[in-house]
Scaffold this active site. Structure first.
Site, short mmCIF file in Angstrom:
data_model
loop_
_atom_site.label_atom_id
_atom_site.label_comp_id
_atom_site.label_asym_id
_atom_site.label_seq_id
_atom_site.Cartn_x
_atom_site.Cartn_y
_atom_site.Cartn_z
N ASN A 168 0.80 -1.23 0.00
CA ASN A 168 0.00 0.00 0.00
C ASN A 168 0.83 1.28 0.00
O ASN A 168 0.36 2.32 -0.43
CB ASN A 168 -1.02 -0.02 1.15
CG ASN A 168 -0.38 0.00 2.51
OD1 ASN A 168 0.73 -0.49 2.68
ND2 ASN A 168 -1.08 0.53 3.48
N GLU A 266 4.54 -4.19 12.16
CA GLU A 266 3.60 -3.07 12.01
C GLU A 266 2.40 -3.65 11.26
O GLU A 266 2.51 -3.98 10.07
CB GLU A 266 4.23 -1.94 11.19
CG GLU A 266 5.35 -1.23 11.90
CD GLU A 266 4.92 -0.54 13.18
OE1 GLU A 266 3.71 -0.25 13.34
OE2 GLU A 266 5.78 -0.31 14.03
N CYS A 300 -3.07 1.67 6.40
CA CYS A 300 -3.18 1.06 7.73
C CYS A 300 -3.82 2.04 8.69
O CYS A 300 -4.40 1.64 9.69
CB CYS A 300 -1.81 0.63 8.22
SG CYS A 300 -0.60 1.93 8.08
N GLU A 480 8.49 2.53 14.01
CA GLU A 480 9.31 2.91 12.86
C GLU A 480 9.47 4.43 12.87
O GLU A 480 8.87 5.13 13.67
CB GLU A 480 8.61 2.48 11.57
CG GLU A 480 8.29 1.02 11.57
CD GLU A 480 8.23 0.42 10.19
OE1 GLU A 480 7.20 0.55 9.54
OE2 GLU A 480 9.25 -0.18 9.77
P1 NAD Z 1 0.20 -9.20 3.97
O1 NAD Z 1 0.28 -9.53 5.41
O2 NAD Z 1 -0.61 -10.07 3.10
O3 NAD Z 1 1.68 -9.20 3.33
C1 NAD Z 1 2.71 -8.37 3.83
C2 NAD Z 1 4.05 -8.94 3.38
O4 NAD Z 1 4.26 -10.18 4.04
C3 NAD Z 1 4.10 -9.25 1.87
O5 NAD Z 1 5.39 -8.97 1.37
C4 NAD Z 1 3.84 -10.75 1.85
O6 NAD Z 1 4.35 -11.39 0.70
C5 NAD Z 1 4.58 -11.20 3.10
N1 NAD Z 1 4.13 -12.49 3.64
C6 NAD Z 1 2.91 -13.06 3.52
N2 NAD Z 1 2.91 -14.27 4.15
C7 NAD Z 1 4.14 -14.43 4.69
C8 NAD Z 1 4.75 -15.47 5.46
N3 NAD Z 1 4.10 -16.57 5.80
N4 NAD Z 1 6.03 -15.32 5.83
C9 NAD Z 1 6.72 -14.20 5.52
N5 NAD Z 1 6.20 -13.19 4.78
C10 NAD Z 1 4.92 -13.30 4.38
O7 NAD Z 1 -0.25 -7.67 3.90
P2 NAD Z 1 -0.56 -6.78 2.60
O8 NAD Z 1 -1.86 -7.24 2.03
O9 NAD Z 1 0.63 -6.71 1.72
O10 NAD Z 1 -0.74 -5.33 3.27
C11 NAD Z 1 -1.90 -4.93 3.90
C12 NAD Z 1 -1.77 -5.04 5.40
O11 NAD Z 1 -0.64 -4.30 5.85
C13 NAD Z 1 -2.95 -4.44 6.13
O12 NAD Z 1 -3.34 -5.29 7.17
C14 NAD Z 1 -2.41 -3.13 6.68
O13 NAD Z 1 -3.06 -2.65 7.82
C15 NAD Z 1 -1.01 -3.50 6.97
N6 NAD Z 1 -0.17 -2.30 7.04
C16 NAD Z 1 0.24 -1.90 8.27
C17 NAD Z 1 1.01 -0.75 8.41
C18 NAD Z 1 1.49 -0.29 9.76
O14 NAD Z 1 2.45 0.46 9.80
N7 NAD Z 1 0.86 -0.69 10.86
C19 NAD Z 1 1.35 -0.02 7.26
C20 NAD Z 1 0.89 -0.46 6.01
C21 NAD Z 1 0.14 -1.62 5.92
#
Ligand code: NAD
Length: 519
Positions: A168, A266, A300, A480
């Site tokens: 995102n 995060e 997020c 962060e």
């Molecule tokens: P996601 O959890 O599907 O994926 C995040 C990353 O993790 C990707 O690179 C993915 O390939 C990797 N991943 C997935 N499964 C894994 C595993 N088993 N082992 C290691 N890596 C793995 O999230 P997304 O759809 O890419 O992003 C959206 C989410 O991110 C939302 O929940 C959002 O709230 C969160 N987000 C949080 C923040 C914050 O700072 N709190 C900021 C931005 C996004």
């Protein structure tokens, strides 16, 4: 070893013929040993392929970690101000290529151009800030309890760190992790989200162009469970920093716990804007619209709940509906459009599912509620900005992260109830209070349970010089950005220098009351 592939070229931003890109290991692009690729698509037009990227394997991850481990001693020995010079140069390169990067981001991820420029700007800001850290990396000196003894603590890099990022904020989030890690002297392997590999690759190449020695910053693309987990499992990766969903965070943090590995998560949010009876309603409406539908709700920190005092409820809902319906939805490269598509078919399906859940739960659909499938929207993942009202605080649409253009308006009877509802989810990232009453503003600052609080501003809009992160299920206690990012990417080493010429015993040789040295 794999063979070299082409570098991303400027025409990536203009929509030229899709290229095939490799991983970035040891200062150059290389193909995956699997020989397989996956495609990244334009979410506004699923017929447009942005590029083909390496479907990597654990062997590719090993090659990247090999390179990072080999590069570590030299990078650690490079004085931090020199490391910072490279980061500052990267800031200037990012500035020069800001428009190209922003346009690529619109094509690859869907956010509208103005926001994509902001995403790149965040990386520029972070690069400038972290370049400054190269001449700080502040340590501690404290008085010793013993005479002729000097006590201090210095920061040291951790080693090879693994960074796992979401789609995102395709350039900003990689920058939040990479830049503090590098200035602190770590070497890096980054695994970006599979929806936005080109943005991440361009960012990594710019840093290398700025002068990073080969192997200091590496990138491996591919699936989270295969590539991300291989990174987590490699014993040479001493710390992991993940931004993503709470579900993935739990899995990765669990495994890091077993491996006794440092892990920063995060994760998700269910952020809320509270609008009190004394609020400036115009300001609150404008903020809520931006908070709920900026980046099509895929932040997020998105305001997916709007908690409104009953005395302003009717007025607020009526005006919010009108403003939401006036939003222009379409391809982000057209400057007239205010809301772009969601990132993928999967994300669109999730949004549609939650709209159905909201209806079944008995919330009132105030406006929106449908995917857009005709005309200019026919080939993209577009969904109407959607507002539910008369939402109860315990409904699923008010408790679970949707991550799309859907928000829930919840009526409350009092300021105290607003705080209770705002705090009443498992998440704790960003909460906001609109009030003109200074006493209430400070009470809200004190009692809102979140890592970020806004007064008279929406839940989105963090700046890079303050800590960023959340409490409860949003994270695991790290932050962060700002100087706190340096805390995560360094280890403390405490140092005692005894120049008394004799054995002095701490806690034993000094009299606690008189301070005199015991004989
Ligand atoms: P996601 O959890 O599907 O994926 C995040 C990353 O993790 C990707 O690179 C993915 O390939 C990797 N991943 C997935 N499964 C894994 C595993 N088993 N082992 C290691 N890596 C793995 O999230 P997304 O759809 O890419 O992003 C959206 C989410 O991110 C939302 O929940 C959002 O709230 C969160 N987000 C949080 C923040 C914050 O700072 N709190 C900021 C931005 C996004």
């Amino acid at each position: 070893m794999s063979t070299q592939t082409k570098a991303p070229e400027a025409h990536a931003a203009k929509g030229g013929k899709p290229q095939t890109y490799g991983n970035y290991i040891n200062g150059r692009q290389v193909k995956s040993e699997s020989g397989e690729t996956f495609a990244s698509y334009n979410p506004a037009n699923r017929d447009e392929v942005i590029g083909h990227f390496a479907s990597s394997t654990p062997k590719d991850v090993k090659a990247a970690v090999d390179a990072a481990a080999k590069a570590f001693p030299l990078w650690k020995a490079t004085p931090a101000p020199h490391r910072a010079e490279i980061i500052l140069k990267a800031a200037h390169l990012l500035e020069t290529r800001k428009e190209e990067l922003a346009q690529t981001m619109v094509r690859e991820m869907g956010k509208v151009l103005k926001e994509a420029r902001g995403d790149v700007q965040e990386a520029i800001d972070m690069a400038k800030y972290m370049a400054g850290e190269g001449r700080r990396l502040v340590g501690q000196t404290v008085p010793s309890e013993l005479p002729n003894k000097f006590a201090m603590a210095v920061r040291q890099p951790i080693g090879v760190v693994g960074l796992i990022t979401p789609w995102n904020f395709p350039i900003a989030i990689p920058s939040w992790k990479t830049l503090p890690a590098l200035v602190a002297g770590n070497t890096v392997v980054i695994k970006p989200a599979s929806d936005t590999p080109l943005c991440a690759l361009m960012f990594v190449e710019i840093l290398n162009e700025a002068g990073l020695p080969p192997g200091v910053l590496n990138l491996v693309t591919g699936s989270g469970s295969k590539v991300g987990m291989a990174l987590v499992e490699d014993p040479r990766v001493r710390a992991v920093s993940l931004t993503g969903s709470t579900e993935v965070g739990r899995r990765v943090a669990g495994r890091c716990g077993e491996l006794m590995k440092k892990i920063s998560c995060e994760l998700g949010g269910k952020n809320a804007i509270c609008v009190m009876e004394d609020a400036n309603i115009e300001l609150a409406l404008e903020g809520a619209l931006w908070g709920a539908f900026g980046t099509a709700g895929q932040r997020c920190t998105a305001a997916s709940r709007i908690i409104v005092h009953k005395s302003r409820y009717e007025e607020f809902c009526k005006a919010f509906k009108a403003r939401t319906e006036a939003l222009k939805i379409g391809y982000g490269l057209d400057p007239a459009n205010e809301v772009g598509p969601v990132v993928s078919q999967g994300q669109l399906d999730t949004v549609k599912e939650y709209v159905e859940i909201g209806k079944k739960e008995g919330a009132k659909l105030l406006c929106g509620g449908h995917a857009l499938t005709d005309g200019e929207h026919a080939k993209g993942f577009f969904h109407e900005p959607t507002v539910f009202c008369d939402v109860k605080a315990n409904m699923r649409i008010a408790q679970e992260e949707i991550f799309g253009p859907v928000t829930a308006i919840i009526p409350v009877e009092s300021f105290e109830e607003a705080l209770e509802v705002a705090n009443g989810t498992e998440f704790g990232l960003s909460l906001s209070m609109y009030t003109q009453d200074v006493n209430r503003a400070f009470k809200a600052i004190e009692d809102l349970e979140s890592g970020i609080v806004y007064i008279n501003a929406p839940t989105i809009g963090a700046e890079i010089q303050l800590p960023f992160g959340g409490v409860k299920q949003t994270g695991n206690g790290h932050r962060e950005a700002g100087s706190t990012a340096i805390d995560y990417f360094t280890e403390w080493k405490s140092i005692y220098i005894d120049y008394s010429g004799r054995l002095q015993k701490a806690q034993i040789d000094t009299d606690a009351i008189t301070g005199k040295v015991n004989p």
